[in-house]
Each structure stands twice: as structure tokens, then as C-alpha cells.
Design a protein around this motif. Structure first.
Motif, PDB file in Angstrom:
ATOM      1  N   HIS A   1      -6.991   0.357  -8.267  1.00  0.00           N
ATOM      2  CA  HIS A   1      -7.759  -0.259  -7.174  1.00  0.00           C
ATOM      3  C   HIS A   1      -6.799  -1.055  -6.296  1.00  0.00           C
ATOM      4  O   HIS A   1      -6.712  -2.282  -6.418  1.00  0.00           O
ATOM      5  CB  HIS A   1      -8.862  -1.165  -7.720  1.00  0.00           C
ATOM      6  CG  HIS A   1      -9.740  -1.746  -6.655  1.00  0.00           C
ATOM      7  ND1 HIS A   1     -10.957  -1.208  -6.297  1.00  0.00           N
ATOM      8  CD2 HIS A   1      -9.572  -2.812  -5.831  1.00  0.00           C
ATOM      9  CE1 HIS A   1     -11.499  -1.923  -5.333  1.00  0.00           C
ATOM     10  NE2 HIS A   1     -10.668  -2.899  -5.022  1.00  0.00           N
ATOM     11  N   PRO A   2      -6.067  -0.384  -5.404  1.00  0.00           N
ATOM     12  CA  PRO A   2      -5.156  -1.116  -4.522  1.00  0.00           C
ATOM     13  C   PRO A   2      -5.944  -1.965  -3.538  1.00  0.00           C
ATOM     14  O   PRO A   2      -6.956  -1.517  -2.990  1.00  0.00           O
ATOM     15  CB  PRO A   2      -4.390  -0.002  -3.798  1.00  0.00           C
ATOM     16  CG  PRO A   2      -5.324   1.168  -3.825  1.00  0.00           C
ATOM     17  CD  PRO A   2      -6.073   1.058  -5.129  1.00  0.00           C
ATOM     18  N   PRO A   3      -5.514  -3.209  -3.297  1.00  0.00           N
ATOM     19  CA  PRO A   3      -6.267  -4.052  -2.360  1.00  0.00           C
ATOM     20  C   PRO A   3      -6.212  -3.546  -0.922  1.00  0.00           C
ATOM     21  O   PRO A   3      -7.159  -3.761  -0.162  1.00  0.00           O
ATOM     22  CB  PRO A   3      -5.598  -5.422  -2.497  1.00  0.00           C
ATOM     23  CG  PRO A   3      -4.262  -5.162  -3.091  1.00  0.00           C
ATOM     24  CD  PRO A   3      -4.407  -3.946  -3.940  1.00  0.00           C
ATOM     25  N   VAL A   4      -5.121  -2.880  -0.554  1.00  0.00           N
ATOM     26  CA  VAL A   4      -4.971  -2.362   0.803  1.00  0.00           C
ATOM     27  C   VAL A   4      -5.027  -0.839   0.766  1.00  0.00           C
ATOM     28  O   VAL A   4      -4.309  -0.201  -0.013  1.00  0.00           O
ATOM     29  CB  VAL A   4      -3.640  -2.822   1.431  1.00  0.00           C
ATOM     30  CG1 VAL A   4      -3.437  -2.194   2.801  1.00  0.00           C
ATOM     31  CG2 VAL A   4      -3.610  -4.345   1.542  1.00  0.00           C
ATOM     32  N   LEU A   5      -5.874  -0.262   1.584  1.00  0.00           N
ATOM     33  CA  LEU A   5      -6.044   1.189   1.628  1.00  0.00           C
ATOM     34  C   LEU A   5      -5.000   1.875   2.481  1.00  0.00           C
ATOM     35  O   LEU A   5      -4.518   2.964   2.138  1.00  0.00           O
ATOM     36  CB  LEU A   5      -7.437   1.530   2.179  1.00  0.00           C
ATOM     37  CG  LEU A   5      -8.627   1.109   1.316  1.00  0.00           C
ATOM     38  CD1 LEU A   5      -9.903   1.116   2.155  1.00  0.00           C
ATOM     39  CD2 LEU A   5      -8.769   2.031   0.110  1.00  0.00           C
ATOM     40  N   SER A   6      -4.649   1.272   3.608  1.00  0.00           N
ATOM     41  CA  SER A   6      -3.788   1.953   4.568  1.00  0.00           C
ATOM     42  C   SER A   6      -3.020   0.944   5.400  1.00  0.00           C
ATOM     43  O   SER A   6      -3.418  -0.218   5.513  1.00  0.00           O
ATOM     44  CB  SER A   6      -4.628   2.849   5.498  1.00  0.00           C
ATOM     45  OG  SER A   6      -5.515   2.061   6.287  1.00  0.00           O
ATOM     46  N   PHE A   7      -1.900   1.417   5.963  1.00  0.00           N
ATOM     47  CA  PHE A   7      -1.126   0.623   6.914  1.00  0.00           C
ATOM     48  C   PHE A   7      -0.561   1.549   7.963  1.00  0.00           C
ATOM     49  O   PHE A   7      -0.221   2.697   7.684  1.00  0.00           O
ATOM     50  CB  PHE A   7       0.020  -0.135   6.225  1.00  0.00           C
ATOM     51  CG  PHE A   7      -0.205  -1.610   6.103  1.00  0.00           C
ATOM     52  CD1 PHE A   7      -0.303  -2.410   7.226  1.00  0.00           C
ATOM     53  CD2 PHE A   7      -0.319  -2.209   4.857  1.00  0.00           C
ATOM     54  CE1 PHE A   7      -0.516  -3.774   7.121  1.00  0.00           C
ATOM     55  CE2 PHE A   7      -0.526  -3.564   4.733  1.00  0.00           C
ATOM     56  CZ  PHE A   7      -0.627  -4.356   5.867  1.00  0.00           C
ATOM     57  N   ARG A   8      -0.452   1.031   9.165  1.00  0.00           N
ATOM     58  CA  ARG A   8      -0.007   1.833  10.303  1.00  0.00           C
ATOM     59  C   ARG A   8       1.444   1.515  10.679  1.00  0.00           C
ATOM     60  O   ARG A   8       1.917   0.394  10.570  1.00  0.00           O
ATOM     61  CB  ARG A   8      -0.928   1.549  11.501  1.00  0.00           C
ATOM     62  CG  ARG A   8      -0.528   2.250  12.812  1.00  0.00           C
ATOM     63  CD  ARG A   8      -0.137   1.203  13.849  1.00  0.00           C
ATOM     64  NE  ARG A   8       0.268   1.760  15.146  1.00  0.00           N
ATOM     65  CZ  ARG A   8      -0.424   1.646  16.267  1.00  0.00           C
ATOM     66  NH1 ARG A   8      -1.578   1.014  16.259  1.00  0.00           N
ATOM     67  NH2 ARG A   8       0.056   2.133  17.395  1.00  0.00           N
ATOM     68  N   ARG A   9       2.152   2.546  11.087  1.00  0.00           N
ATOM     69  CA  ARG A   9       3.449   2.421  11.733  1.00  0.00           C
ATOM     70  C   ARG A   9       3.376   3.229  13.038  1.00  0.00           C
ATOM     71  O   ARG A   9       2.436   3.997  13.251  1.00  0.00           O
ATOM     72  CB  ARG A   9       4.579   2.963  10.848  1.00  0.00           C
ATOM     73  CG  ARG A   9       4.755   2.233   9.526  1.00  0.00           C
ATOM     74  CD  ARG A   9       5.275   0.827   9.732  1.00  0.00           C
ATOM     75  NE  ARG A   9       5.639   0.182   8.469  1.00  0.00           N
ATOM     76  CZ  ARG A   9       4.855  -0.632   7.800  1.00  0.00           C
ATOM     77  NH1 ARG A   9       3.628  -0.883   8.251  1.00  0.00           N
ATOM     78  NH2 ARG A   9       5.264  -1.202   6.679  1.00  0.00           N
ATOM     79  N   THR A  10       4.381   3.073  13.884  1.00  0.00           N
ATOM     80  CA  THR A  10       4.483   3.856  15.120  1.00  0.00           C
ATOM     81  C   THR A  10       5.850   4.530  15.152  1.00  0.00           C
ATOM     82  O   THR A  10       6.871   3.868  14.901  1.00  0.00           O
ATOM     83  CB  THR A  10       4.316   2.955  16.356  1.00  0.00           C
ATOM     84  OG1 THR A  10       3.059   2.264  16.273  1.00  0.00           O
ATOM     85  CG2 THR A  10       4.349   3.787  17.631  1.00  0.00           C
ATOM     86  N   ALA A  11       5.874   5.823  15.422  1.00  0.00           N
ATOM     87  CA  ALA A  11       7.142   6.544  15.462  1.00  0.00           C
ATOM     88  C   ALA A  11       8.011   6.011  16.593  1.00  0.00           C
ATOM     89  O   ALA A  11       7.591   5.982  17.755  1.00  0.00           O
ATOM     90  CB  ALA A  11       6.896   8.036  15.640  1.00  0.00           C
ATOM     91  N   ALA A  12       9.227   5.603  16.255  1.00  0.00           N
ATOM     92  CA  ALA A  12      10.158   5.070  17.261  1.00  0.00           C
ATOM     93  C   ALA A  12      10.942   6.176  17.941  1.00  0.00           C
ATOM     94  O   ALA A  12      11.547   5.955  18.996  1.00  0.00           O
ATOM     95  CB  ALA A  12      11.125   4.092  16.599  1.00  0.00           C
ATOM     96  N   ARG A  13      10.919   7.361  17.356  1.00  0.00           N
ATOM     97  CA  ARG A  13      11.632   8.505  17.926  1.00  0.00           C
ATOM     98  C   ARG A  13      10.987   9.780  17.407  1.00  0.00           C
ATOM     99  O   ARG A  13      10.213   9.753  16.448  1.00  0.00           O
ATOM    100  CB  ARG A  13      13.106   8.458  17.531  1.00  0.00           C
ATOM    101  CG  ARG A  13      13.350   8.396  16.036  1.00  0.00           C
ATOM    102  CD  ARG A  13      14.800   8.067  15.740  1.00  0.00           C
ATOM    103  NE  ARG A  13      15.065   7.950  14.317  1.00  0.00           N
ATOM    104  CZ  ARG A  13      15.920   7.084  13.783  1.00  0.00           C
ATOM    105  NH1 ARG A  13      16.579   6.243  14.568  1.00  0.00           N
ATOM    106  NH2 ARG A  13      16.134   7.043  12.482  1.00  0.00           N
ATOM    107  N   ASP A  14      11.311  10.883  18.038  1.00  0.00           N
ATOM    108  CA  ASP A  14      10.824  12.169  17.542  1.00  0.00           C
ATOM    109  C   ASP A  14      11.372  12.406  16.139  1.00  0.00           C
ATOM    110  O   ASP A  14      12.551  12.143  15.861  1.00  0.00           O
ATOM    111  CB  ASP A  14      11.275  13.313  18.458  1.00  0.00           C
ATOM    112  CG  ASP A  14      10.601  13.285  19.824  1.00  0.00           C
ATOM    113  OD1 ASP A  14       9.657  12.482  20.008  1.00  0.00           O
ATOM    114  OD2 ASP A  14      11.015  14.062  20.702  1.00  0.00           O
TER     115      ASP A  14
END
Length: 420
Positions: free
Chosen positions: A305-318
Motif C-alpha cells: 500500500h504505497p502512500p503515493v500512487l504517481s508522480f509526474r516529470r517533464t521530458a527535458a529533451r527528446d
């Protein structure tokens, strides 16, 4: 001979799905057939549609993204799936969570100084006594009624809140504010937690992490900082307030981060772990008999039961991930809960094994942003579970658990258990 077509990509974005439980079957489809899959972001619960994102669900790929901050940035678009308002982004980027190395490392080192061994030792004794008192009260409540009690309302919410307030040095009269702010920021997708969203002049919901919605929290942080400089005590806010390297704006952001993340990590993990133990009585008996170590049990319950389901990043390059081309600027979202059930990383991941070793779960993340308070969270969970083993001989579910409407936090809002 025909080639079997891959099943369609399931939706794991809609926060309403999670109110019925974590969609592990959908995660399995993604891991097996679409390990990096495009997800749409339709309008949900009044929140406007987004641009879409790549969902990353295999353990190895999740770890790769979390470790490679040069390619997958926390700074560019922050760390929530929903894009912040462009006007709010500079403000949001001031938080350590939304920074990349080397700036992130500087702030991390500064705040880590506050977790001194002496402070942790003092806290350990207080937290254990707190867990014992809350559990004894819960047991008495159950005995005076039908033998059942909601352990979220009676124990885990108070345990997490009081621990956090003690650590930060928040006066007792102000402690409920911490829960109020946590519910508003973390539970914003759930009407039961946050109520109706606040709308701007155009009728658009206001981001709960925007300056406008955090004004009262930040004003309180400034007042608390002044108070701690005038009346120092043995707490984290006193240590941070006396650190000449920390600007006041950074200190306010730390208060925000510690209040929300520090509270909700334990607030979500604790009832999730207790639910798992109640649903697996044979595992509970092994733990209670001392046939399984408490430390390995804590980590297995965090995997489960992880407390956090998801986290977002943004691609800095292709770049490319699992054979998919990802373009600079694309949102990339890692799913911790899926990675923790990946058959490629765990033997029989669908089995609760309190003695599991090794246990490379990603419930606290990985890479430069691995949870700063992971050790502290494990300590709180260990103390609570030890006291549960003492106080409750055989807890059993007394009804379905109430779950948070959220695609971010794996929250449990109610946990009815039979405890006597």
C-alpha cells in the motif's frame, strides 16, 4: 496462425477509479502490453482537460525516470499530473520537490540537518506513547459498542497529525490547521475531503497549490517563524528558522512541504498497512508471534500500500523509453503502485510476504528525490504497528474501507475493523 492483438490501453488517470481501489488489473495490462502508454486527460470533477501524458508502469522504467533528472525534470512542469497555471509555475518551482539538481540538493541538505539523532530519540518515546494511548482508547470505544471501530478516525489520522505537529513545533491550539491544509491540498479531487472547488472569476477551479489558495498557510508559516526565533524549542521549525542560509521564502515552502507531505505519507500508509494485516490474518499472526521481523514487515506493507500512487516529470529533451518516442515537453508520469506489483522485479507480487527480501519497492521514490523523511516515516509506522500487535489480538474488516478520490495519494478515509 494469427497474432493475438494487444488489449486496449486502460484509463488509469480518472481519480474516481481509485475510490473503488487501486486499479491493479489495469496496471497489469499496461505493464504487459503498454509499459509506456499515452493517457488522455479529460475534464473530470470540474477540473479542465489537460494535454495528456505518458504513463510509465514497469519497475525498471519507473526507476530509470526517477533517477534521470537531466532527462525527466521535476522543475519544468512541477510534479503533479495537472499542469499548473503558467502564472503560478514560478511560485510552485520554489518548493524543493519541484526542483532539479543542483538546486534541489542544496535545499535537501539544509533541511536534513533538522533531523538530529537526539530529536529523533525524543520523538520516538513520544510517538510510541501516543500510539499506545490512541489504540487503548479505540479498543475501549469498540468494547462500549458493537466491537468495531474506525481506526482512521480513532487512531491513524490523530497519530500522523500529532506526530507532525510535535516535530514541527506547532502549538497545540493550532494543530487542526495542519489537517485542514492537508485535506485541502491533497484531497482536492475528493468532494468529501475538500468540499466544492474554489472557482476564479471565469468559473475555473483554482489550483489548491496556487499562491491564492496557500495564502493563509504561508501567513501562518511567517508568524510561526517569528515565534520560533523569539522562543526557540527542540523542533524542526526552530532549527530551520535559525539557519542563516535559508531565505524566509524558502522556509515558508519547507513548512508547506513538511506539513502536507509529512502528514499525508503516514496518514495514508498507516491505515493501508493495517487494512492489509486485517485482510491477511495468517500474516498478522506470524508478525504477532515474532516469526517475522517488524522492519521487513514495514517495508512489505509499504510495497503493498504505497502512500503515493504517481508522480509526474517533464521530458527535458527528446528521448526513448520502452520503445516509445518521447518528445521534449511531454509529461511523463510514473506509477509507484504499479511498479510495486511488477512481476519482473518481485516474486509473486500479489502475495503479501512480510519477510520479503530483497524488497526494492519505490513507495518513497528513487533517485535524487527519494523521500527525505523516509526513515522518519518508517519509524512512525514501526512504532504504530508494534503497539497494534500489543493492543489488538486479531483485527478483522468490519466493512469496506473508504478510499480517497485521487490519482495521486493512496488515501484511506475510513477503516472499520472488528477489534474485540
Amino acid at each position: 496462425m494469427t497474432v493475438r492483438e494487444a488489449p486496449p490501453v486502460p484509463d488509469v488517470f480518472d481519480p474516481r477509479r481509485y475510490a473503488a481501489g487501486v486499479p491493479y488489473a489495469a496496471y497489469r495490462v499496461l505493464r504487459d502490453h503498454h509499459p509506456v502508454a499515452w493517457q488522455d486527460e479529460p475534464e473530470v470533477l470540474g477540473w479542465p482537460a489537460g494535454t495528456g501524458f505518458w504513463a510509465v508502469t514497469r519497475h525498471a522504467d519507473v526507476v530509470r525516470v526517477l533517477k534521470d533528472s537531466a532527462t525527466y525534470s521535476s522543475y519544468l512542469g512541477a510534479t503533479q499530473i495537472r499542469d499548473p497555471d503558467p502564472d503560478d509555475l514560478p511560485f510552485i518551482r520554489r518548493m524543493m520537490l519541484n526542483q532539479d539538481p543542483p538546486q534541489h540538493g542544496r535545499l535537501r541538505r539544509l533541511v536534513s540537518r533538522a533531523f538530529t539523532p537526539g530529536r529523533i530519540d525524543r520523538f520516538t518515546a513520544l510517538a510510541r506513547e501516543r500510539a499506545r494511548t490512541l489504540l487503548d482508547r479505540a479498543r475501549e470505544e469498540a468494547r462500549s459498542g458493537d466491537g468495531t471501530v474506525d481506526l482512521v478516525a480513532a487512531v491513524t489520522d490523530e497519530y500522523a497529525l500529532l506526530n507532525l505537529a510535535d516535530l514541527l513545533g506547532v502549538p497545540e491550539s493550532d494543530r487542526r490547521l495542519l489537517l485542514h491544509w492537508t485535506q485541502r491540498v491533497i484531497g482536492y479531487q475528493d468532494p468529501d475531503e475538500a468540499g466544492a472547488p474554489v472557482l476564479d472569476a471565469a468559473g475555473k477551479p483554482v489550483n489548491p497549490r496556487s499562491p491564492a489558495m496557500l495564502r493563509d498557510m504561508f501567513a501562518y508559516a511567517r508568524q510561526l517563524t517569528v515565534y520560533k526565533r523569539r522562543c526557540p524549542a527542540d523542533d524542526i521549525m526552530t532549527t530551520l528558522a535559525s539557519d542563516a542560509e535559508l531565505a524566509d521564502a524558502e522556509l515558508e515552502m519547507f513548512f508547506f512541504l513538511l506539513t502536507v507531505a509529512g502528514n499525508d505519507t503516514v496518514r495514508s500508509a498507516a491505515p493501508g498497512g493495517l487494512l492489509a494485516l486485517a485482510e491477511h490474518p495468517e500474516a498478522y499472526e506470524l508478525l504477532r508471534a515474532g516469526k517475522v521481523g517488524i522492519q521487513s514487515a514495514v517495508d512489505e506493507l509499504l510495497r503493498w500500500h504505497p502512500p503515493v500512487l504517481s508522480f509526474r516529470r517533464t521530458a527535458a529533451r527528446d528521448t526513448e523509453l520502452a520503445g516509445r518516442r518521447i518528445r521534449a515537453g511531454d509529461k511523463v508520469v510514473v506509477f509507484h503502485a504499479s511498479a510495486n506489483r511488477d512481476e519482473r522485479a518481485f516474486a509473486e507480487p500479489g502475495r503479501l510476504d512480510l519477510a520479503r527480501t530483497p524488497n526494492p519497492h519505490v513507495s518513497f521514490g528513487d533517485g535524487p528525490h527519494v523521500c527525505l523523511g523516509a526513515h522518519f516515516a518508517r519509524l512512525q509506522l514501526r512504532l504504530l504497528y508494534e503497539e497494534v500487535l500489543r493492543a489488538l489480538p486479531g483485527p478483522r474488516p468490519a466493512g469496506p474501507a473508504g478510499r480517497l478520490v485521487s490519482n495521486f495519494i493512496n488515501g484511506v478515509k475510513s477503516l472499520p475493523l472488528t477489534v474485540v
